[in-house]
Write an enzyme that holds these catalytic residues in place. Sequence first.
Site, PDB file in Angstrom:
ATOM      1  N   ALA A 114      -3.554  -0.495   3.022  1.00  0.00           N
ATOM      2  CA  ALA A 114      -4.418  -1.283   2.132  1.00  0.00           C
ATOM      3  C   ALA A 114      -5.890  -1.210   2.525  1.00  0.00           C
ATOM      4  O   ALA A 114      -6.768  -1.487   1.700  1.00  0.00           O
ATOM      5  CB  ALA A 114      -3.944  -2.733   2.116  1.00  0.00           C
ATOM      6  N   ASN A 120      -3.345   7.680   6.828  1.00  0.00           N
ATOM      7  CA  ASN A 120      -2.893   6.807   5.741  1.00  0.00           C
ATOM      8  C   ASN A 120      -3.418   5.419   6.102  1.00  0.00           C
ATOM      9  O   ASN A 120      -2.820   4.730   6.931  1.00  0.00           O
ATOM     10  CB  ASN A 120      -1.368   6.797   5.628  1.00  0.00           C
ATOM     11  CG  ASN A 120      -0.923   5.919   4.457  1.00  0.00           C
ATOM     12  OD1 ASN A 120      -1.716   5.166   3.888  1.00  0.00           O
ATOM     13  ND2 ASN A 120       0.352   6.007   4.111  1.00  0.00           N
ATOM     14  N   ARG A 130      -0.553   3.075  -9.917  1.00  0.00           N
ATOM     15  CA  ARG A 130      -0.147   1.717  -9.565  1.00  0.00           C
ATOM     16  C   ARG A 130      -1.198   0.704 -10.037  1.00  0.00           C
ATOM     17  O   ARG A 130      -1.886   0.957 -11.020  1.00  0.00           O
ATOM     18  CB  ARG A 130       0.120   1.648  -8.050  1.00  0.00           C
ATOM     19  CG  ARG A 130       1.224   2.624  -7.603  1.00  0.00           C
ATOM     20  CD  ARG A 130       1.489   2.541  -6.125  1.00  0.00           C
ATOM     21  NE  ARG A 130       1.964   1.216  -5.750  1.00  0.00           N
ATOM     22  CZ  ARG A 130       2.008   0.783  -4.481  1.00  0.00           C
ATOM     23  NH1 ARG A 130       1.615   1.575  -3.496  1.00  0.00           N
ATOM     24  NH2 ARG A 130       2.438  -0.434  -4.211  1.00  0.00           N
ATOM     25  N   ARG A 136      10.243  -1.405   4.264  1.00  0.00           N
ATOM     26  CA  ARG A 136       9.288  -2.058   3.376  1.00  0.00           C
ATOM     27  C   ARG A 136       9.302  -1.396   1.995  1.00  0.00           C
ATOM     28  O   ARG A 136       9.044  -0.199   1.878  1.00  0.00           O
ATOM     29  CB  ARG A 136       7.910  -1.883   4.025  1.00  0.00           C
ATOM     30  CG  ARG A 136       6.747  -2.165   3.164  1.00  0.00           C
ATOM     31  CD  ARG A 136       5.486  -1.521   3.713  1.00  0.00           C
ATOM     32  NE  ARG A 136       4.358  -1.966   2.946  1.00  0.00           N
ATOM     33  CZ  ARG A 136       3.229  -1.295   2.820  1.00  0.00           C
ATOM     34  NH1 ARG A 136       3.069  -0.153   3.454  1.00  0.00           N
ATOM     35  NH2 ARG A 136       2.263  -1.771   2.090  1.00  0.00           N
ATOM     36  N   HIS A 170      -1.419   9.281   1.130  1.00  0.00           N
ATOM     37  CA  HIS A 170      -0.649   8.111   0.687  1.00  0.00           C
ATOM     38  C   HIS A 170       0.754   8.555   0.319  1.00  0.00           C
ATOM     39  O   HIS A 170       0.929   9.630  -0.285  1.00  0.00           O
ATOM     40  CB  HIS A 170      -1.310   7.458  -0.528  1.00  0.00           C
ATOM     41  CG  HIS A 170      -2.707   7.005  -0.264  1.00  0.00           C
ATOM     42  ND1 HIS A 170      -2.979   5.865   0.461  1.00  0.00           N
ATOM     43  CD2 HIS A 170      -3.894   7.568  -0.574  1.00  0.00           C
ATOM     44  CE1 HIS A 170      -4.294   5.748   0.565  1.00  0.00           C
ATOM     45  NE2 HIS A 170      -4.874   6.762  -0.045  1.00  0.00           N
ATOM     46  N   GLU A 218      -7.127  12.073   3.677  1.00  0.00           N
ATOM     47  CA  GLU A 218      -6.551  10.765   3.324  1.00  0.00           C
ATOM     48  C   GLU A 218      -5.201  11.006   2.660  1.00  0.00           C
ATOM     49  O   GLU A 218      -5.123  11.790   1.709  1.00  0.00           O
ATOM     50  CB  GLU A 218      -7.518  10.063   2.353  1.00  0.00           C
ATOM     51  CG  GLU A 218      -7.008   8.740   1.822  1.00  0.00           C
ATOM     52  CD  GLU A 218      -7.949   8.161   0.750  1.00  0.00           C
ATOM     53  OE1 GLU A 218      -9.174   8.428   0.762  1.00  0.00           O
ATOM     54  OE2 GLU A 218      -7.420   7.436  -0.114  1.00  0.00           O
ATOM     55  N   PRO A 261      -2.184  -0.594   8.371  1.00  0.00           N
ATOM     56  CA  PRO A 261      -1.384  -1.814   8.292  1.00  0.00           C
ATOM     57  C   PRO A 261      -0.091  -1.676   7.499  1.00  0.00           C
ATOM     58  O   PRO A 261      -0.074  -1.029   6.450  1.00  0.00           O
ATOM     59  CB  PRO A 261      -2.315  -2.811   7.580  1.00  0.00           C
ATOM     60  CG  PRO A 261      -3.679  -2.302   7.802  1.00  0.00           C
ATOM     61  CD  PRO A 261      -3.575  -0.819   7.974  1.00  0.00           C
ATOM     62  N   ASN A 262       0.935  -2.286   8.024  1.00  0.00           N
ATOM     63  CA  ASN A 262       2.270  -2.414   7.418  1.00  0.00           C
ATOM     64  C   ASN A 262       3.103  -1.134   7.457  1.00  0.00           C
ATOM     65  O   ASN A 262       4.276  -1.154   7.100  1.00  0.00           O
ATOM     66  CB  ASN A 262       2.170  -2.936   5.963  1.00  0.00           C
ATOM     67  CG  ASN A 262       1.458  -4.266   5.900  1.00  0.00           C
ATOM     68  OD1 ASN A 262       1.841  -5.204   6.608  1.00  0.00           O
ATOM     69  ND2 ASN A 262       0.411  -4.380   5.107  1.00  0.00           N
ATOM     70  N   TYR A 303       8.009   3.323  -1.058  1.00  0.00           N
ATOM     71  CA  TYR A 303       7.558   4.077   0.121  1.00  0.00           C
ATOM     72  C   TYR A 303       8.643   4.939   0.766  1.00  0.00           C
ATOM     73  O   TYR A 303       8.369   5.656   1.729  1.00  0.00           O
ATOM     74  CB  TYR A 303       6.962   3.106   1.146  1.00  0.00           C
ATOM     75  CG  TYR A 303       5.754   2.360   0.605  1.00  0.00           C
ATOM     76  CD1 TYR A 303       4.609   3.061   0.217  1.00  0.00           C
ATOM     77  CD2 TYR A 303       5.754   0.976   0.463  1.00  0.00           C
ATOM     78  CE1 TYR A 303       3.502   2.394  -0.297  1.00  0.00           C
ATOM     79  CE2 TYR A 303       4.651   0.299  -0.041  1.00  0.00           C
ATOM     80  CZ  TYR A 303       3.529   1.015  -0.421  1.00  0.00           C
ATOM     81  OH  TYR A 303       2.437   0.360  -0.930  1.00  0.00           O
TER      82      TYR A 303
HETATM   83  C1  DQA Z   1      -0.330   3.309   0.737  1.00  0.00           C
HETATM   84  C2  DQA Z   1      -0.887   2.769  -0.584  1.00  0.00           C
HETATM   85  C3  DQA Z   1      -1.715   1.527  -0.351  1.00  0.00           C
HETATM   86  O1  DQA Z   1      -2.227   1.038  -1.578  1.00  0.00           O
HETATM   87  C4  DQA Z   1      -0.858   0.443   0.277  1.00  0.00           C
HETATM   88  O2  DQA Z   1      -1.646  -0.701   0.554  1.00  0.00           O
HETATM   89  C5  DQA Z   1      -0.152   0.908   1.504  1.00  0.00           C
HETATM   90  C6  DQA Z   1       0.436   2.255   1.515  1.00  0.00           C
HETATM   91  C7  DQA Z   1       0.642   4.504   0.516  1.00  0.00           C
HETATM   92  O3  DQA Z   1       0.928   5.191   1.487  1.00  0.00           O
HETATM   93  O4  DQA Z   1       1.118   4.726  -0.607  1.00  0.00           O
HETATM   94  O5  DQA Z   1       0.012   0.185   2.470  1.00  0.00           O
HETATM   95  O6  DQA Z   1      -1.419   3.790   1.519  1.00  0.00           O
END
Ligand code: DQA
Length: 147
Positions: A77, A74, A107, A18, A100, A98, A10-11, A23
């Site tokens: 959230a 990735n 954070r 964003r 990020h 995994e 998501p996102n 990011y």
């Molecule tokens: C994320 C870190 C997550 O906590 C966050 O909700 C994201 C992006 C990252 O790539 O740093 O959407 O996965």
Amino acid sequence: MKRVLVMHGPNLNLLGKREPEIYGRTTLYRLNRMLEELGEKLGLDVVTYQSNSEGELVEAVHAARGRFDFIIINPGALTHTSIALRDALLAAEVPFIEVHLSNVFAREEMRKRSTLSDVAKGVISGFGVHSYIMALRFVAGADGETK
Ligand code: DQA
């Protein structure tokens, strides 16, 4: 040729726009092309996928069963909440990394917990788009030690 599925949760479709201070400014489109091109150089067949929906991500993981040698994910959230995605990845029996963009451990408290990390091959967090690149390089080099 090893087949690698790169999944974004998501996102991440808004990558580049964003919260760029967290990011980065690379768009998802550019990141995906970078990964495909690097994959080509490394002799990997890279397929990319993004969804904002937990259910669709679960379906995509199911579809990866028997079709991909590795998943780089990735989960956004969903990292911190999704037991469904964890169960899907276990059910698919495809080893996964995994990743990020941000360092989730530097954070908010809520980002320090992952439903996936303990069943992942490993976790790469905090290197921006290089988190994905490092994961892809690992997959290219990993030989018989991917489980
Ligand atoms: C994320 C870190 C997550 O906590 C966050 O909700 C994201 C992006 C990252 O790539 O740093 O959407 O996965």
